[in-house]
Write a protein that holds these residues in place. Sequence first.
Motif, PDB file in Angstrom:
ATOM      1  N   HIS A 124       1.911  52.699  28.526  1.00 16.24           N
ATOM      2  CA  HIS A 124       3.251  52.431  28.015  1.00 16.24           C
ATOM      3  C   HIS A 124       4.287  52.576  29.126  1.00 16.24           C
ATOM      4  N   ILE A 125       4.118  53.587  29.968  1.00 17.95           N
ATOM      5  CA  ILE A 125       5.040  53.805  31.081  1.00 17.95           C
ATOM      6  C   ILE A 125       4.804  52.765  32.176  1.00 17.95           C
ATOM      7  N   GLN A 126       3.518  52.526  32.483  1.00 19.73           N
ATOM      8  CA  GLN A 126       3.177  51.634  33.588  1.00 19.73           C
ATOM      9  C   GLN A 126       3.444  50.176  33.246  1.00 19.73           C
ATOM     10  N   GLY A 127       3.190  49.833  32.008  1.00 16.59           N
ATOM     11  CA  GLY A 127       3.288  48.434  31.596  1.00 16.59           C
ATOM     12  C   GLY A 127       1.910  47.841  31.424  1.00 16.59           C
ATOM     13  N   GLU A 128       1.713  47.094  30.361  1.00 15.22           N
ATOM     14  CA  GLU A 128       0.412  46.489  30.062  1.00 15.22           C
ATOM     15  C   GLU A 128       0.577  44.984  29.935  1.00 15.22           C
ATOM     16  N   ALA A 129      -0.274  44.261  30.651  1.00 11.88           N
ATOM     17  CA  ALA A 129      -0.169  42.803  30.680  1.00 11.88           C
ATOM     18  C   ALA A 129      -0.996  42.176  29.569  1.00 11.88           C
ATOM     19  N   SER A 130      -0.617  40.970  29.201  1.00 14.63           N
ATOM     20  CA  SER A 130      -1.387  40.177  28.239  1.00 14.63           C
ATOM     21  C   SER A 130      -1.120  38.717  28.525  1.00 14.63           C
ATOM     22  N   LEU A 131      -2.040  37.874  28.097  1.00 11.47           N
ATOM     23  CA  LEU A 131      -1.835  36.434  28.218  1.00 11.47           C
ATOM     24  C   LEU A 131      -0.817  35.976  27.189  1.00 11.47           C
ATOM     25  N   LEU A 132      -0.045  34.962  27.531  1.00 11.29           N
ATOM     26  CA  LEU A 132       0.920  34.431  26.583  1.00 11.29           C
ATOM     27  C   LEU A 132       0.194  33.830  25.392  1.00 11.29           C
ATOM     28  N   ASP A 133       0.646  34.176  24.199  1.00 13.26           N
ATOM     29  CA  ASP A 133       0.025  33.663  22.986  1.00 13.26           C
ATOM     30  C   ASP A 133       0.401  32.207  22.751  1.00 13.26           C
ATOM     31  N   VAL A 134      -0.478  31.513  22.062  1.00 14.04           N
ATOM     32  CA  VAL A 134      -0.166  30.143  21.642  1.00 14.04           C
ATOM     33  C   VAL A 134       0.913  30.206  20.562  1.00 14.04           C
ATOM     34  N   VAL A 152       4.144  41.069  30.349  1.00 14.74           N
ATOM     35  CA  VAL A 152       3.997  42.497  30.612  1.00 14.74           C
ATOM     36  C   VAL A 152       4.943  43.260  29.701  1.00 14.74           C
ATOM     37  N   ARG A 153       4.385  44.132  28.884  1.00 14.02           N
ATOM     38  CA  ARG A 153       5.196  44.980  28.002  1.00 14.02           C
ATOM     39  C   ARG A 153       5.305  46.359  28.625  1.00 14.02           C
ATOM     40  N   LYS A 154       6.523  46.799  28.846  1.00 11.52           N
ATOM     41  CA  LYS A 154       6.767  48.087  29.487  1.00 11.52           C
ATOM     42  C   LYS A 154       7.972  48.748  28.833  1.00 11.52           C
ATOM     43  N   LEU A 155       7.747  49.960  28.303  1.00 14.05           N
ATOM     44  CA  LEU A 155       8.811  50.733  27.670  1.00 14.05           C
ATOM     45  C   LEU A 155       9.559  49.913  26.620  1.00 14.05           C
ATOM     46  N   ARG A 179      -2.528  43.353  40.346  1.00 18.33           N
ATOM     47  CA  ARG A 179      -1.685  43.949  41.384  1.00 18.33           C
ATOM     48  C   ARG A 179      -0.512  43.015  41.691  1.00 18.33           C
ATOM     49  N   VAL A 180       0.689  43.516  41.410  1.00 18.03           N
ATOM     50  CA  VAL A 180       1.897  42.715  41.619  1.00 18.03           C
ATOM     51  C   VAL A 180       2.948  43.588  42.304  1.00 18.03           C
ATOM     52  N   ARG A 181       3.277  43.256  43.552  1.00 18.95           N
ATOM     53  CA  ARG A 181       4.321  43.952  44.308  1.00 18.95           C
ATOM     54  C   ARG A 181       4.189  45.469  44.244  1.00 18.95           C
ATOM     55  N   GLY A 182       2.979  45.943  44.544  1.00 17.59           N
ATOM     56  CA  GLY A 182       2.749  47.381  44.631  1.00 17.59           C
ATOM     57  C   GLY A 182       2.502  48.076  43.318  1.00 17.59           C
ATOM     58  N   ARG A 183       2.473  47.363  42.208  1.00 22.75           N
ATOM     59  CA  ARG A 183       2.225  47.977  40.901  1.00 22.75           C
ATOM     60  C   ARG A 183       0.999  47.343  40.263  1.00 22.75           C
ATOM     61  N   ASP A 184       0.291  48.144  39.471  1.00 21.66           N
ATOM     62  CA  ASP A 184      -0.882  47.675  38.752  1.00 21.66           C
ATOM     63  C   ASP A 184      -0.544  47.540  37.277  1.00 21.66           C
ATOM     64  N   TYR A 185      -0.845  46.380  36.708  1.00 28.17           N
ATOM     65  CA  TYR A 185      -0.626  46.141  35.291  1.00 28.17           C
ATOM     66  C   TYR A 185      -1.977  45.883  34.621  1.00 28.17           C
ATOM     67  N   PRO A 186      -2.434  46.790  33.756  1.00 29.61           N
ATOM     68  CA  PRO A 186      -3.736  46.590  33.107  1.00 29.61           C
ATOM     69  C   PRO A 186      -3.697  45.457  32.091  1.00 29.61           C
ATOM     70  N   LEU A 187      -4.747  44.682  32.095  1.00 26.15           N
ATOM     71  CA  LEU A 187      -4.913  43.562  31.167  1.00 26.15           C
ATOM     72  C   LEU A 187      -6.252  43.726  30.479  1.00 26.15           C
ATOM     73  N   ARG A 188      -6.283  43.666  29.164  1.00 27.24           N
ATOM     74  CA  ARG A 188      -7.516  43.828  28.420  1.00 27.24           C
ATOM     75  C   ARG A 188      -8.359  42.561  28.556  1.00 27.24           C
ATOM     76  N   SER A 189      -9.247  42.580  29.535  1.00 27.46           N
ATOM     77  CA  SER A 189     -10.117  41.442  29.807  1.00 27.46           C
ATOM     78  C   SER A 189     -11.187  41.890  30.792  1.00 27.46           C
ATOM     79  N   THR A 190     -12.283  41.186  30.805  1.00 30.13           N
ATOM     80  CA  THR A 190     -13.264  41.407  31.858  1.00 30.13           C
ATOM     81  C   THR A 190     -12.873  40.568  33.069  1.00 30.13           C
ATOM     82  N   LEU A 191     -13.387  40.949  34.222  1.00 26.26           N
ATOM     83  CA  LEU A 191     -13.066  40.196  35.438  1.00 26.26           C
ATOM     84  C   LEU A 191     -13.645  38.784  35.348  1.00 26.26           C
ATOM     85  N   ALA A 192     -14.850  38.663  34.798  1.00 30.81           N
ATOM     86  CA  ALA A 192     -15.488  37.351  34.697  1.00 30.81           C
ATOM     87  C   ALA A 192     -14.686  36.423  33.779  1.00 30.81           C
ATOM     88  N   ALA A 193     -14.190  36.972  32.669  1.00 37.55           N
ATOM     89  CA  ALA A 193     -13.419  36.143  31.743  1.00 37.55           C
ATOM     90  C   ALA A 193     -12.108  35.695  32.373  1.00 37.55           C
TER      91      ALA A 193
END
Length: 262
Positions: A124-134, A152-155, A179-193
Amino acid sequence: MTGRMDAMRYDIPTPTWQIATNEFSSIVLGLLMLPFLLKACDRWPLHADTWRRRLPLYFLGSVVYSACHVVGMDLIRMLVYSASGSTYEPGPWVNQAIYEYLKDIRTFFLIVAVGHMVEWFGRHIQGEASLLDVPDEGQPVEAIDRPERFLVRKLGRDFLVATADIEWVQSAGNYVNLRVRGRDYPLRSTLAALETRLDPAVFVKAHRSYLVHLAQVTAIEPLDAGDARLHMADGTVLPCSRRYRESLRAAAAGAEPALAKA
């Protein structure tokens, strides 16, 4: 101290070293198992869409946790008692197993709850990424197969991160870190996907745990074992396994001729 006080209150002739051994053997086993339990929470997290099917797995895990705790602390007590010239007698194992499980299950789920709470708060503090929904209506604003931006949803606020700004992607269990400009944003996905959704001419596999943005790679440093180090534009050094080294060099040769000579 409370164990010593109880022994005095009920006039039980128990040496202090035995009380300390009984207490600290349990604490030591709990601390030894803590990293494994937190790792399991990270590997099989409880989310709104997963907790129902994973809760039975957690209850099974609590049984395994308690069994390891009981067996381990009994072994420690036997060793300490034996070294002190005494014999440790745990009593009927069924009674001990039930008694300890009723205590351990509370400790187990307290650790699970705190671990998930800390992880959620950190995201929540760091920010969590997601793909844009249809969108519900109309055409999507961009190609879904090749997303140009991530949400990216953050705070409590939403930000758009351009795919072109991603420097590299690192696998992290059920997540990948963008990794974006020195910050890491977690995204719920596998690397292969995620790899299938990104442009292969821009993002190249460098390691089983890394995708790198070619434009962010400044040098490829060969190593004796056949692996390599990737020097990124921000000064970070990432691993490159020999399995992907040549394909990365070939991709770099097409994207930036000077890089392939590094």
